[in-house]
Design an enzyme around this catalytic site. Sequence first.
Site, PDB file in Angstrom:
ATOM      1  N   ASN A  73       0.815  -1.230   0.000  1.00 45.16           N
ATOM      2  CA  ASN A  73       0.000   0.000   0.000  1.00 45.16           C
ATOM      3  C   ASN A  73       0.840   1.268   0.000  1.00 45.16           C
ATOM      4  O   ASN A  73       0.302   2.368   0.029  1.00 45.16           O
ATOM      5  CB  ASN A  73      -0.996  -0.002   1.177  1.00 45.16           C
ATOM      6  CG  ASN A  73      -0.306  -0.133   2.518  1.00 45.16           C
ATOM      7  OD1 ASN A  73       0.915  -0.121   2.590  1.00 45.16           O
ATOM      8  ND2 ASN A  73      -1.087  -0.265   3.570  1.00 45.16           N
ATOM      9  N   ASN A 119      -4.724  -1.855  -3.355  1.00 42.85           N
ATOM     10  CA  ASN A 119      -4.103  -0.755  -2.601  1.00 42.85           C
ATOM     11  C   ASN A 119      -2.793  -0.266  -3.207  1.00 42.85           C
ATOM     12  O   ASN A 119      -2.469   0.913  -3.115  1.00 42.85           O
ATOM     13  CB  ASN A 119      -3.886  -1.163  -1.141  1.00 42.85           C
ATOM     14  CG  ASN A 119      -5.205  -1.294  -0.395  1.00 42.85           C
ATOM     15  OD1 ASN A 119      -6.168  -0.602  -0.711  1.00 42.85           O
ATOM     16  ND2 ASN A 119      -5.258  -2.198   0.562  1.00 42.85           N
TER      17      ASN A 119
END
Length: 196
Positions: A73, A119
């Site tokens: 992420n 993500n």
Amino acid sequence: MSTYPIQLIAGLANPGKEYAKSRHNAGAWLLEALLKRESLSTLKTETRFHGFVSSWSLASGKCWLFVPSTYMNDSGRAIGALAKFYRIPPKSILIVHDDLDLLPGVCRFKQGGGEGGHNGLKDIVQHLQSKEFWRLRLGIGHPGQRDRVHDYVLSAPSITDRQKIEASIDRALDTLPTFVQGNQQQALQILHTQEE
């Protein structure tokens, strides 16, 4: 559809041995397979880019090969740092990533579009301030329920699924030199019309 030589291929992954065999690391699996197939130098740590770097020289020029050392992420920070340093525009970047919406054994090129809940892609869009980069989507299948996705992507695929993913990586690598040198449409047609 714009066609430009690709100057950066980034394979998304989570760092550390505990994640090396997880589905989320399929992007890095492709980069490792590419290094072997083309006999390229191994990825070297590059702290200023928060990742591991190698390069591939083709007739169209140099293409950087990159696996971020950040968590998934936070991929955009790493990719953004390298792209900014070498002044690589989004349209000359290929992000290789796992995709829940495709079955194991299926792989697809795509330019632009949404992040599909990924993500890593969300963070890359934010750091590049663009969705115009290319993606190579490696199918990993879906666990069937949304609340199972987190554990699913962080676990290893079955032996059968891993073999299917590796077969799709091989097919993608067959088209990659064509794709990287700016003949994206031709590479798309070859890859997308191949039998599963």
